[in-house]
Design an enzyme around this catalytic site. Structure first.
Site, mmCIF file in Angstrom:
data_model
loop_
_atom_site.group_PDB
_atom_site.id
_atom_site.type_symbol
_atom_site.label_atom_id
_atom_site.label_comp_id
_atom_site.label_asym_id
_atom_site.label_seq_id
_atom_site.Cartn_x
_atom_site.Cartn_y
_atom_site.Cartn_z
ATOM 1 N N ASP A 115 -10.883 1.714 -3.512
ATOM 2 C CA ASP A 115 -11.455 1.347 -2.221
ATOM 3 C C ASP A 115 -12.975 1.252 -2.294
ATOM 4 O OD1 ASP A 115 -9.218 0.884 -0.764
ATOM 5 O OD2 ASP A 115 -9.137 2.845 0.200
ATOM 6 N N ASP A 165 0.832 -1.196 0.000
ATOM 7 C CA ASP A 165 0.000 0.000 0.000
ATOM 8 C C ASP A 165 0.875 1.258 0.000
ATOM 9 O OD1 ASP A 165 -2.313 1.520 0.143
ATOM 10 O OD2 ASP A 165 -3.104 0.501 1.913
#
Ligand code: DGJ
Length: 686
Positions: free
Chosen positions: A499, A434
């Protein structure tokens, strides 16, 4: 004497011809039988009120000699660059053009692939005795057809990435800069220019993607003499990049395609990813369960065990332990940098959990965010100077974190050692890598402005780790899909697209994403009934139909599902497994449907001629919808069918129809309810 290089691979040909100081780009497209005439056919007349011999667009236009567009290369200082020697060399697939001027050499490399993708990059060498300061250095500057007056660009926000607005090319230039140190939610580095109104199905277009995860500059320019110019290269933070005597600058790769419509572009870009970016085929994509939306930071051991059991029971194959597992990480305020299991949560380390996941028949994935550090971490307390910052100045945080200075060798060594130890000590098959903030300031107290050095250091770290652990897969994630590009994809196996697991929003996000990425690298998860980010409630079949378009995962607390939910999820997973091998070689085609009413796409397997179609009605409507399915092999007959958990109207289910009828008459669907997606197959009949 005029030199020419002519690359021809499959259905594409590139013709470059050069005389003295101005080699030019004459043709990129389907092969031509007679390239010698191009120069005469494309000779431009001299406009009135112009230089007597204006320098029309060359491969590397520079300033000072009457080219009024953006130079491809510019340096600080005097005198203007004047090319003194030119060399063109090449074979069928690769070429090199070398220009030299006082104090510098500019080399451009071309590589044409069977996908239709033309990869172009530039190397500049400082041949002089003094530092050479580059203000700008494009990887490529190329002419566009006169008709290419509409531009598709990428924009977006968190949970709304890969949006594709269009604009008419104005007089002057349209320019996109990426300055975040990552592409960002708004800045996937590509431009597509075509004839007005180009669609999925048709329209001549030229596309460029800069395969780079750092700062970028993309530009399309309409010059007053009618020339249209496309340019792509890196943007230098601080406005310049200085090369010591003898040093070289290597630009990122720009990859160029010409296509007839966006579906043809998808066909080529997907093949390019499969042939060139990922030359080793990916193993069948395992079904994931990711813990983020199920548990967030609540790494309760009993909850994890229940989730592992529930996942294995419905057919999940990889259990990914997301954020929250490492020292001090109970919220997003602390812990980044301290890459060891939190002793309070995992007193014996991650070993027992990994063993439990394996015993349940799954492999283990682990979330990391190596490029970052929280001020509240042992790493920062020990090395407050290891982050990007301007000395004696504030350090702006984002999500409570700072960016590590990867250009420092000690930082690179630390990160490699920590990640290497994690991978050596545990049976980890997959890292979710990430990166949750932009670079601000992109400045190293010891190395100055860090782009492009930070991006190169990231690539080196990934390369080193992959060499040490070649079987570990890596996902590129950045607050959702803020770092997807072919530079990072060369070193990773898939991208976390967004997301947003809201199927309605995802359908659009995935459409934009699919312009440059094939389904098997598109992380696509089934979220909970009420989407955590949008609050929208959507049926499970709809969430499943959209997630099946990519690499399937679950992002949902599946402990305590209703029996019907569990069975549906199990059937969706089984369906993904049944199709995943051919899906990884499939062509993705978007269907021509009224935008406001519905979105639809087809995955087509050229090997077996099988197709799978997804229809997503956006709006309530009493009017039936005609769905035409073009591009199937002429003469082929198909059985329209569906499989559990999906269903079709009785009138259609089992019908045998020709490719011609599917394309011309199409099928009529009574898609009244919004958000009730439909998924069906076309099975070729012998
Ligand atoms: C951002 C990612 O996009 C999410 O999927 C999740 O991994 C969080 N970070 C964790 O902090």
């Amino acid at each position: 004497m005029t030199a020419q290089v002519c690359l021809t691979v499959g259905a594409r040909q590139l013709v470059l011809r050069g005389e003295e100081s101005a080699p030019r780009w004459y043709h990129f497209g389907p092969p031509l039988p007679d390239t010698e005439t191009l120069e005469a056919l494309h000779a431009r007349s001299v406009p009135n009120a112009a230089l007597d011999a204006p320098p029309f667009l060359s491969l590397c236009p520079v300033e000072g000699w009457g080219f009024w567009g953006k130079p491809s290369l510019s340096r600080l200082g005097l005198p203007p660059i004047r090319w003194q020697s030119v060399a063109l060399t090449g074979n069928e697939a690769d070429a090199r053009v070398t220009l030299t001027a006082d104090g510098l050499r500019w080399e451009q490399r071309y590589s044409l692939a069977a996908s239709g993708g033309l990869t172009v990059s530039v190397r500049v060498t400082n041949l002089g005795p003094h530092p050479l300061t580059l203000l700008h250095c494009a990887a490529v500057t190329l002419p566009l057809p006169d008709e290419a007056s509409e531009v598709l660009t990428f924009t977006g926000t968190w949970c709304n990435e890969y949006q594709t607005p269009r604009l008419a090319l104005p007089a002057g230039a349209f320019e996109r800069f990426g300055r975040r140190g990552r592409p960002g939610h708004d800045g996937f580095p590509a431009l597509i220019c075509g004839t007005p109104g180009f669609s999925d199905a048709a329209g001549a277009l030229t596309a460029v993607h800069l395969a780079w995860s750092g700062d970028t500059a993309l530009r399309v320019e309409a010059l007053p003499d009618g020339q249209r110019v496309l340019q792509a290269g890196e943007a230098f933070a601080g406005g310049a990049l200085t090369l010591a005597p003898g040093a070289v600058y290597d630009s990122p790769d720009a990859v160029i395609f010409v296509a007839d419509g966006l579906n043809d572009l998808r066909r080529q870009t997907h093949r390019h990813v499969r042939d060139v970016i990922h030359p080793a085929p990916l193993p069948p994509r395992p079904v994931h369960l990711n813990t983020w939306e199920a548990l967030y930071f609540n790494h309760d051991r009993a909850a994890l065990s229940a989730l592992i059991a529930a996942a294995a029971e419905i057919g999940v194959e990889r259990f990914v332990l997301d954020d929250g597992w490492f020292r001090g990480r109970r919220a997003d305020t602390a812990g980044l940098g301290d890459w060891e299991a939190d002793p309070a949560l995992y007193p014996q380390g991650l070993g027992p959990l990994a063993a439990e996941i394996q015993a349940a028949g799954m492999d283990m994935g682990l979330w990391v965010e190596p490029e970052m550090v929280n001020p509240d971490s042992d790493l920062y307390r020990a090395h407050p100077d290891w982050c990007l910052h301007v000395p004696q100045t504030e350090r702006p945080t984002a999500r409570n974190q700072l960016v590590l200075d990867l250009t420092r060798p000690d930082v690179g060594e630390y990160l490699f050692a920590r990640l290497d130890a994690l991978l050596r000590d545990h049976p980890i098959a997959y890292l979710k890598w990430d990166m949750n903030r932009d670079l601000a300031p992109a400045f190293s107290p010891i190395n100055g402005w860090v782009t492009p050095a930070q991006t190169r250091a990231l690539y080196s770290l990934l390369d080193r780790l992959r060499a040490a652990h070649p079987r570990v897969e890596i996902e590129s994630c950045a607050s959702g899909g803020a770092r997807a590009d072919w530079g990072i994809l060369r070193r990773t196996d898939r991208v976390w697209t967004s997301d947003s697991n809201d199927a309605r929003d995802r359908a659009d996000i995935q459409r934009g994403f699919s312009l440059f990425f094939p389904p098997e690298v598109m992380g696509s998860h089934i979220g909970p009934p009420e989407c955590h980010t949008s609050g929208r409630r959507l049926p499970l079949l709809t969430r499943g139909a959209v997630a099946l378009a990519g690499h399937l995962g679950i992002e949902w607390d599946i402990r305590g599902l209703e029996p019907v939910e569990r069975e549906t999820l199990r059937a969706l997973i089984a369906q993904f497994k049944a199709d995943r091998v051919w899906q990884s070689r499939a062509e993705t085609r978007y269907l021509a449907l009224p935008e406001a009413r519905a979105i639809g796409w087809m995955l087509y397997d050229p090997q077996t001629s099988t197709a799978r179609i997804t229809l997503y009605p956006r709006a309530y409507s009493q009017t039936p919808l005609t769905v035409r399915l073009p591009g199937l092999p002429a003469g082929q007959r198909y059985r329209i069918t569906t499989r559990p958990p999906f269903s079709l109207p009785d009138a259609l289910d089992g019908l045998i129809v020709s490719a011609e009828t599917l394309s011309q008459t199409g099928l009529l669907f009574d898609l009244r309810a919004p958000d009730a997606a439909l998924l069906f197959w076309l099975e070729p009949q012998s």
